[in-house]
Design a protein around this motif. Structure first.
Motif, PDB file in Angstrom:
ATOM      1  N   GLU A  62       0.634  -0.738  -0.108  1.00 58.43           N
ATOM      2  CA  GLU A  62       0.030   0.258  -0.110  1.00 58.43           C
ATOM      3  C   GLU A  62       0.783   1.220  -0.063  1.00 58.43           C
ATOM      4  O   GLU A  62      -0.014   2.258  -0.874  1.00 58.43           O
ATOM      5  CB  GLU A  62      -0.903   0.181   1.471  1.00 58.43           C
ATOM      6  N   THR A  67       3.098   2.920  -5.323  1.00 55.05           N
ATOM      7  CA  THR A  67       2.711   3.444  -6.063  1.00 55.05           C
ATOM      8  C   THR A  67       2.034   2.203  -7.009  1.00 55.05           C
ATOM      9  O   THR A  67       2.188   1.227  -7.032  1.00 55.05           O
ATOM     10  CB  THR A  67       2.857   4.720  -6.711  1.00 55.05           C
ATOM     11  N   SER A  70      -3.748   6.213 -12.913  1.00 52.11           N
ATOM     12  CA  SER A  70      -4.410   6.049 -11.782  1.00 52.11           C
ATOM     13  C   SER A  70      -2.299   6.173 -11.304  1.00 52.11           C
ATOM     14  O   SER A  70      -2.114   5.222  -9.878  1.00 52.11           O
ATOM     15  CB  SER A  70      -4.730   5.898 -10.939  1.00 52.11           C
ATOM     16  N   THR A  71      -1.496   6.106 -12.282  1.00 51.13           N
ATOM     17  CA  THR A  71      -0.043   5.067 -12.135  1.00 51.13           C
ATOM     18  C   THR A  71       0.554   5.867 -10.969  1.00 51.13           C
ATOM     19  O   THR A  71       1.397   5.329 -10.393  1.00 51.13           O
ATOM     20  CB  THR A  71       0.973   5.253 -13.208  1.00 51.13           C
ATOM     21  N   GLU A  72       0.700   7.044 -10.769  1.00 44.56           N
ATOM     22  CA  GLU A  72       1.027   7.486  -9.534  1.00 44.56           C
ATOM     23  C   GLU A  72       0.624   7.554  -8.051  1.00 44.56           C
ATOM     24  O   GLU A  72       1.283   8.415  -6.949  1.00 44.56           O
ATOM     25  CB  GLU A  72       1.597   9.282  -9.536  1.00 44.56           C
ATOM     26  N   ARG A  73      -0.715   6.888  -7.973  1.00 51.26           N
ATOM     27  CA  ARG A  73      -1.576   6.812  -6.837  1.00 51.26           C
ATOM     28  C   ARG A  73      -0.495   5.342  -6.057  1.00 51.26           C
ATOM     29  O   ARG A  73      -0.539   5.210  -6.584  1.00 51.26           O
ATOM     30  CB  ARG A  73      -2.882   6.596  -7.171  1.00 51.26           C
ATOM     31  N   ARG A  74      -0.573   6.008  -4.433  1.00 49.13           N
ATOM     32  CA  ARG A  74      -0.178   4.879  -3.513  1.00 49.13           C
ATOM     33  C   ARG A  74      -1.642   3.552  -3.713  1.00 49.13           C
ATOM     34  O   ARG A  74      -2.560   4.368  -4.175  1.00 49.13           O
ATOM     35  CB  ARG A  74      -0.069   5.459  -2.497  1.00 49.13           C
ATOM     36  N   LYS A 114      -4.320   4.056  -1.108  1.00 50.63           N
ATOM     37  CA  LYS A 114      -5.193   5.252  -1.777  1.00 50.63           C
ATOM     38  C   LYS A 114      -6.627   4.518  -2.286  1.00 50.63           C
ATOM     39  O   LYS A 114      -7.184   5.650  -2.595  1.00 50.63           O
ATOM     40  CB  LYS A 114      -4.419   6.630  -1.383  1.00 50.63           C
ATOM     41  N   LEU A 115      -6.335   3.752  -3.411  1.00 51.46           N
ATOM     42  CA  LEU A 115      -6.890   3.816  -4.022  1.00 51.46           C
ATOM     43  C   LEU A 115      -8.868   2.526  -3.592  1.00 51.46           C
ATOM     44  O   LEU A 115      -8.377   2.829  -2.446  1.00 51.46           O
ATOM     45  CB  LEU A 115      -6.469   2.009  -4.905  1.00 51.46           C
TER      46      LEU A 115
END
Length: 231
Positions: free
Chosen positions: A91, A94, A129-133, A136-137
């Motif tokens: 988690e 990213t 959303s490649t840079e989202r951790r 946080k999804l």
């Protein structure tokens, strides 16, 4: 047939007193979604772990693409993709970092990763959303990322252990669409579920209760057999 069970047993306990899989003889066809159906404690996860080579049968025989998972796991591993109930996403990483990590673990050729990541991100609609951790999804997006990681290396057999649990209805429908497309490409898919509406979507089902196989075949035929037995 991609997967064949012959008088398969899996027992636990010092004297094998707990029978998790009780004399299963069935086959799973190539290129379709087979529903592994039953309530909690039915033996679904135990059976999937045996297919993945993580558990050995107590008795009987199990083959996947003519290989025995327990003794030929190294040869089989690149043909299998396994998505457990609680997929091990990191988690703090990213989306792209998770894909990179799982590529390392599966030994994916670095020269092929860019194209593979592009296809997986497009397929799962995670490109934005490649840079989202991962932490946080949403639940549905986590399952999509889990599916993308499972597909790295292009496995021909996918083991999905209750992938829709905790997922909102829209994401659940999207998961089914993606998995249906994969079956259309010729992949063999096991979708474990306790939901009867999901079982009805599968061309074939294996129905388990306390490890005992109650039915193997099409859900339509099962519904015909049950007509007049319940109100």
């Amino acid at each position: 047939n991609a997967i064949v069970f012959e008088n398969l047993f899996r027992c636990f306990g010092k004297n094998d007193e707990v029978v998790a899989i009780d004399d299963l003889s069935a086959s799973i066809k190539t290129g379709i979604i087979t529903g592994l159906v039953g309530p909690d404690g039915a033996g679904k996860t135990t059976l999937i772990r045996m297919i993945a080579g993580l558990l050995t049968p107590t008795r009987g025989k199990l083959t996947v693409n003519d290989l025995e998972p327990a003794s030929q796991g190294d040869a089989l591993r690149q043909q299998l993709g396994y998505m457990p109930q609680r997929f091990g996403l990191y988690e703090g990483l990213t989306v792209l970092e998770n894909l990179t990590l799982y590529s390392d673990l599966r030994g994916v050729d670095p020269a092929k990763r860019a194209d593979m990541f592009e296809r997986m991100l497009e397929f799962t609609d995670l490109k934005r959303s490649t840079e989202r951790r991962a932490g946080k999804l949403s639940g549905g997006m986590k399952q999509k990322l889990g599916l993308a990681c499972t597909l790295l290396g292009d496995p021909q057999v996918l083991l999905l252990d209750e992938p829709s649990v905790g997922v909102d209805p829209i994401s659940r429908r999207e998961l089914w669409k993606m998995v249906g497309d994969l079956a259309g490409e010729g992949k063999t898919i096991i979708w474990s579920t306790a939901y009867l509406d999901e079982a009805e979507r599968c061309p074939e089902v294996i129905l388990l209760d306390h490890g005992k196989p109650l039915y193997c075949g099409s859900p339509d035929e099962l519904a015909e057999r049950m007509q007049g037995r319940s109100r």
